[in-house]
Design an enzyme around this catalytic site. Structure first.
Site, PDB file in Angstrom:
ATOM      1  CD  GLU A 131      36.697  31.699  27.684  1.00  0.00           C
ATOM      2  OE1 GLU A 131      35.665  31.101  28.027  1.00  0.00           O
ATOM      3  OE2 GLU A 131      37.713  31.726  28.408  1.00  0.00           O
ATOM      4  N   GLY A 153      41.369  33.757  33.077  1.00  0.00           N
ATOM      5  CA  GLY A 153      41.376  32.322  33.397  1.00  0.00           C
ATOM      6  C   GLY A 153      42.228  31.527  32.427  1.00  0.00           C
ATOM      7  NE  ARG A 154      40.595  34.122  26.809  1.00  0.00           N
ATOM      8  CZ  ARG A 154      39.639  34.868  27.363  1.00  0.00           C
ATOM      9  NH1 ARG A 154      38.921  34.373  28.357  1.00  0.00           N
ATOM     10  NH2 ARG A 154      39.393  36.086  26.936  1.00  0.00           N
ATOM     11  CE  LYS A 191      29.904  30.943  32.673  1.00  0.00           C
ATOM     12  NZ  LYS A 191      30.934  31.749  33.314  1.00  0.00           N
ATOM     13  CG  HIS A 226      46.340   6.058  11.594  1.00  0.00           C
ATOM     14  ND1 HIS A 226      46.533   5.116  10.620  1.00  0.00           N
ATOM     15  CD2 HIS A 226      47.565   6.430  12.020  1.00  0.00           C
ATOM     16  CE1 HIS A 226      47.836   4.891  10.482  1.00  0.00           C
ATOM     17  NE2 HIS A 226      48.479   5.689  11.325  1.00  0.00           N
ATOM     18  CD  GLU A 235      30.103  24.451  34.768  1.00  0.00           C
ATOM     19  OE1 GLU A 235      30.227  25.459  35.512  1.00  0.00           O
ATOM     20  OE2 GLU A 235      29.720  24.523  33.591  1.00  0.00           O
ATOM     21  CE  LYS A 268      39.533  36.310  36.717  1.00  0.00           C
ATOM     22  NZ  LYS A 268      40.199  36.822  35.520  1.00  0.00           N
TER      23      LYS A 268
HETATM   24  O1  F6P Z   1      32.816  30.290  31.477  1.00  0.00           O
HETATM   25  C1  F6P Z   1      34.005  30.834  31.100  1.00  0.00           C
HETATM   26  C2  F6P Z   1      34.961  31.055  32.236  1.00  0.00           C
HETATM   27  O2  F6P Z   1      34.698  32.263  32.832  1.00  0.00           O
HETATM   28  C3  F6P Z   1      36.369  30.973  31.728  1.00  0.00           C
HETATM   29  O3  F6P Z   1      36.806  32.136  31.131  1.00  0.00           O
HETATM   30  C4  F6P Z   1      37.103  30.574  32.948  1.00  0.00           C
HETATM   31  O4  F6P Z   1      38.369  30.070  32.645  1.00  0.00           O
HETATM   32  C5  F6P Z   1      36.160  29.535  33.513  1.00  0.00           C
HETATM   33  O5  F6P Z   1      34.879  30.048  33.241  1.00  0.00           O
HETATM   34  C6  F6P Z   1      36.318  29.221  34.968  1.00  0.00           C
HETATM   35  O6  F6P Z   1      36.161  30.356  35.763  1.00  0.00           O
HETATM   36  P1  F6P Z   1      36.567  30.379  37.291  1.00  0.00           P
HETATM   37  O7  F6P Z   1      38.034  30.202  37.384  1.00  0.00           O
HETATM   38  O8  F6P Z   1      36.118  31.727  37.775  1.00  0.00           O
HETATM   39  O9  F6P Z   1      35.833  29.268  37.992  1.00  0.00           O
END
Ligand code: F6P
Length: 527
Positions: free
Chosen positions: A357, A270-271, A503, A388, A219, A213
């Site tokens: 979150e 995002g979530r 971060k 288990h 990452e 987003k």
């Molecule tokens: O680090 C948390 C976060 O901002 C989440 O809320 C989000 O889902 C994720 O990182 C990924 O964010 P993006 O879609 O901006 O890469």
């Protein structure tokens, strides 16, 4: 007029705190009245699901007080404000529009000069057309060969929900001859993740969707480069293999190096983005846009139930109220999510982010500290595997952990085997029924080591089969439950400042701008 008040200022909460109503599960679930309770304490959900709370520590008196709490906390009015486009995410000054990606619950929402429902359905249409062209072979790789695999590159909300739902429906789609492409996911910045996924993927026949987003997530951008490198090394034209899903304002939106780009916006957390282009692209490519549309229909139908004022007709609200009762009145610190469905293997991981979150907050929506607990720790695994593993602690450990079971009468495939007079599916559900009663009623024994206290509450969502509609209804249920709990705790469930500090420090480590403990730990880890 909606007023945002802390939970502990509400009269109905003060009533509940008197703890005048105690429920003994071994008593209320025994005999004829117990059987009646199992039938009665059940709220219908969309897509043939139902939310059964017979094994929760509530009775009619508690339910009445919880209904009063819902009213006093103005849960219905707050939800109405949200879906009509109020700035509910005050921390980030944003609207909260994820329900609008699957249906129109109220007024038209016009923001930034556009009708937002039209914007979301427009993106879904673009995705559907694109997916159909990929499936028909109108869009192919450079050699004119069909794409067979789609790989999503994203993390957090840009990974967990779409991945959980892909896994939830993969077997169902295969059984219904609608598994169009296999999907894979790369999320971790650990290079072993990308290497492992790429090892099993024929990159020449793969489409990669970079999903972010913000378009700035370390990452995801790193993994995008990783994949581009692999494509280049295979002698392939990167731009013919890469798609983007992002917000229109992100840096990724300005990059013309993608085969196609689809958009969500800042009003979708995002979530909560599985029902937007974030889940739409990968799920439409994997299963076909019609299946994704059926999943959205299930979500929309469940969203409608969340508008009901009476908690006994509103499963998400009731689940939220019982959860707050367990957290704040009974004092339970954790919740376990236990689907008796292998297809839901990543569903607990997704809900971990969605719930923790959202409601893992220590200040209210005005930035003031509160005198009560908020979101519980959530964890889970599919049954029977969990049995288990950590169920020992759930049955006999020193903490009482409320349980949220999910079960389906039918498996997703017809294939099953009968061993010792029962099928695998029957064995699975026999275990679920047994666990509910074992947790609730316990067992006395002369040997203390074999003694079960019982009185460990659980709910169960039951459906016929995990299919696109029921899967959508299930996801919407939990999204709305989290929202109602956030309203009750008076927190902003739609920002996530708690992820920022780490971060910032990681970026300092990468820039070698460290001292003290940060320097020492970096050195310890060979950075
Ligand atoms: O680090 C948390 C976060 O901002 C989440 O809320 C989000 O889902 C994720 O990182 C990924 O964010 P993006 O879609 O901006 O890469």
């Amino acid at each position: 007029m909606v007023s945002w008040k802390n939970l502990d200022t509400l009269d109905a909460y003060k009533e509940l705190l008197k703890k005048e109503d105690s429920v003994k599960l071994s008593e209320v679930l025994s005999g004829e009245s117990g059987a009646k309770r199992v039938a009665d304490y059940c709220v219908p959900m969309a897509a043939g699901l139902c939310y059964n709370y017979a094994a929760k520590k509530v009775n009619d008196a508690v339910l009445e007080k919880l209904a009063a709490l819902a009213k006093e906390a103005q849960l219905t009015e707050k939800f109405r404000e949200l879906y009509n486009g109020a700035v509910i995410n005050t921390g980030e000054k944003r609207l909260v529009l994820h329900q609008l990606t699957r249906g129109q619950l109220g007024d038209d929402v016009i923001a930034d000069g556009v009708n937002k429902r039209d914007f979301f359905t427009g993106e879904q249409k673009k995705i559907a057309e694109f997916a159909k062209k990929v499936h028909s072979g109108e869009i192919t790789n450079e050699k004119g060969e069909k794409f067979t695999t789609v790989v999503q590159i994203g993390i957090g909300g840009s990974d967990l929900g779409p991945r959980a739902i892909y896994l939830a429906l993969e077997n169902w789609a295969a059984a219904h001859n609608t598994l169009k492409m296999q999907a894979r996911f790369i999320s971790n910045v650990d290079p072993d993740d990308a290497v492992g996924v790429l090892r099993g993927v024929d990159v020449a026949h793969a489409l990669f969707i970079v999903v972010s987003k913000s378009g700035t997530t370390l990452e995801t951008l790193t993994n995008e480069s990783f994949v581009k490198d692999a494509l280049e090394k295979a002698g392939l034209d990167v731009s013919k293999h890469m798609l983007a899903v992002t917000s229109e304002t992100s840096p990724m939106a300005k990059n013309s190096g993608y085969l196609a780009a689809f958009f969500m916006d800042d009003y979708i957390g995002g979530r909560y983005s599985t029902s937007s282009a974030v889940g739409g692209a990968v799920l439409s490519l994997a299963f076909g846009p019609d299946i994704f549309a059926r999943f959205l229909d299930g979500m929309a139908a469940e969203d409608k139930l969340a508008k009901e004022e009476d908690p006994l007709k509103n499963p998400a609200m009731l689940d939220a109220l019982i959860g707050v009762y367990e957290r704040n009145i009974l004092g339970y610190p954790l919740t376990a999510l236990l689907p008796y469905s292998q297809a839901l293997s990543r569903f607990p991981a997704h809900l971990q982010q969605a719930d923790m979150e959202s409601n893992g907050k220590s200040v209210n929506r005005f930035g003031e500290p509160m005198n009560y607990k908020t979101g519980p720790v959530l964890f889970g695994e599919p049954g029977t595997n969990g049995q288990h593993s950590f169920y020992q602690l759930l049955h006999q450990g020193t903490d009482v952990i409320p349980l949220q079971f999910i079960g389906f009468k039918e498996s997703q495939n017809e294939k099953d085997v009968e061993v010792k007079g029962s099928t695998s599916q029957t064995k699975l559900n026999a275990n679920l029924a047994a666990q509910i009663v074992a947790f609730a009623c316990g067992k006395e024994d002369e040997n203390p080591n074999k003694w079960f206290d019982g009185e460990r509450p659980s709910s169960v969502i039951v459906g016929e089969q995990l299919a696109p509609e029921s899967c959508g209804a299930l996801l919407s249920h939990y999204e709305n439950k989290i929202m109602f709990q956030g309203f009750l705790w008076n927190v902003n469930s739609f920002d996530q400042e708690g992820v920022q500090l780490g971060k910032v420090l990681a970026n300092r480590v990468l820039a070698h701008d460290t001292d003290g403990a940060l320097k020492s730990f970096s050195e310890l880890l060979g950075v």
